[in-house]
Enzyme design. Structure first.
Site, PDB file in Angstrom:
ATOM      1  N   GLU A  40      35.238  63.474  74.162  1.00 50.95           N
ATOM      2  CA  GLU A  40      33.955  63.088  73.574  1.00 50.95           C
ATOM      3  C   GLU A  40      34.153  62.685  72.121  1.00 50.95           C
ATOM      4  O   GLU A  40      34.927  63.312  71.394  1.00 50.95           O
ATOM      5  CB  GLU A  40      32.974  64.257  73.675  1.00 50.95           C
ATOM      6  N   GLU A  42      25.566  62.961  65.268  1.00 54.34           N
ATOM      7  CA  GLU A  42      24.700  63.985  65.852  1.00 54.34           C
ATOM      8  C   GLU A  42      23.943  64.597  64.682  1.00 54.34           C
ATOM      9  O   GLU A  42      24.559  64.963  63.674  1.00 54.34           O
ATOM     10  CB  GLU A  42      25.516  65.045  66.588  1.00 54.34           C
TER      11      GLU A  42
END
Length: 315
Positions: free
Chosen positions: A167, A172
């Site tokens: 990932e 974020e």
């Protein structure tokens, strides 16, 4: 509202000359001159990463999207569905108390909207999520112009391998003021990656201060910002915000020190995912949006102006 527009006749001429896989951005920029200047667009904003010796950046039209079309929540339409699925990349419904919902993603006013809500009488949080229909692989530069929610929810633009073992988090963020530790406040954005072993589950990601980037003053939810990553190769990542290099990760010690990838690093094709989540670990700390908070739709809307993808090719 888009930050910039173009003289359409010149732009369309350039695009018509492109192959089906993309367009040469550097050539488009070089066509500019002082007598008839082109304004920068989502495509021609210079890629801040260095494409490398003898290389130039090629725009990947089949993956990039500026969302200049309408796509209602309950009837996304062919234009949207050509590039996106309004779901996660497998059957998973989200981290409790999140339940992913197709009704919470839509395109309007030239923006992709990822929203959140709560069914009456439940403690669940329904959120939107979209996954690209095409995957990316290094070397690749990916950049999105987004506006973070003013919410306790996580907002993210990220990459994930189909087997959920690798990932890259382009950004974020947790934009609300209600939080329990300073690393997840509205003046920080998380720039990170993960390597996983699924059975038994193990997860390694960086935990250095640089993975929670701040310039000391910007409240990221207040405006649109550009967040990009240059996934240069399996062992090198460069993170950019508003065209500025703000973070690098290089080598085994910074990418996969526990050898979860068996020496291959971040080497797998990945889906592009855009999402909001009521993450379990935050919900357990009382950081789910309250019923009053989640009723404020504006505060619980993650806005995406565009997302663009470039590959370095021989010059």
């Amino acid at each position: 509202m888009k930050i910039i527009k173009i003289l359409f006749s010149l732009f369309l001429t350039t695009m018509m000359a492109c192959s089906s896989s993309g367009s040469d951005v550097e050539d488009a920029i070089s066509d500019n001159n002082d007598n008839n200047p082109l304004e920068e667009t989502w495509i021609t904003i210079p890629v801040p990463a260095n494409s490398g010796p003898g290389k130039k950046w090629e725009f990947q039209k089949n993956i990039s999207d500026n969302f200049e079309y309408d796509s209602p929540a309950n009837n996304k339409g062919a234009t949207f569905l050509d590039k996106w699925d309004d779901w996660y990349h497998n059957a998973w419904t989200g981290p409790e108390p999140t339940i992913f919902s197709r009704e919470h993603s839509f395109v309007t006013n030239n923006e992709l909207n990822i929203t959140a809500g709560r069914p009456i009488g439940t403690n669940n949080t329904n959120t939107g999520i979209v996954t690209s229909t095409n995957r990316v692989i290094y070397p690749v530069y990916i950049e999105a112009r987004v506006k973070i929610m003013n919410s306790t929810l996580a907002n993210a633009v990220w990459l994930l391998s189909p087997d959920d073992t690798q990932e890259i988090d382009i950004v974020e963020a947790y934009g609300g003021d209600r939080f329990t530790n300073p690393w997840f406040g509205p003046k920080r954005v998380h720039l990170s990656h993960h390597v996983f072993i699924r059975q038994p589950f193990q997860d390694w990601q960086p935990n250095d201060e640089g993975s929670f980037y701040t310039d000391g003053q910007t409240v990221w939810r207040n405006d649109f910002h550009r967040y990009g990553v240059y996934w240069k190769d399996p062992w090198n990542l460069e993170y950019y915000i508003d065209g500025k290099l703000v973070r690098t990760r290089s080598g085994v010690a910074q990418i996969d020190p526990q050898d979860f990838t068996n020496g291959t690093g971040l080497s797998k094709e990945m889906d592009i995912i855009i999402s909001a989540e009521d993450q379990t670990w935050r919900a357990n700390q009382g950081l789910s949006p309250t019923n009053v908070e989640i009723e404020n739709t504006a505060n619980n809307t993650f806005k995406i102006d565009w997302i663009r993808v470039f590959k370095p090719i021989d010059n």
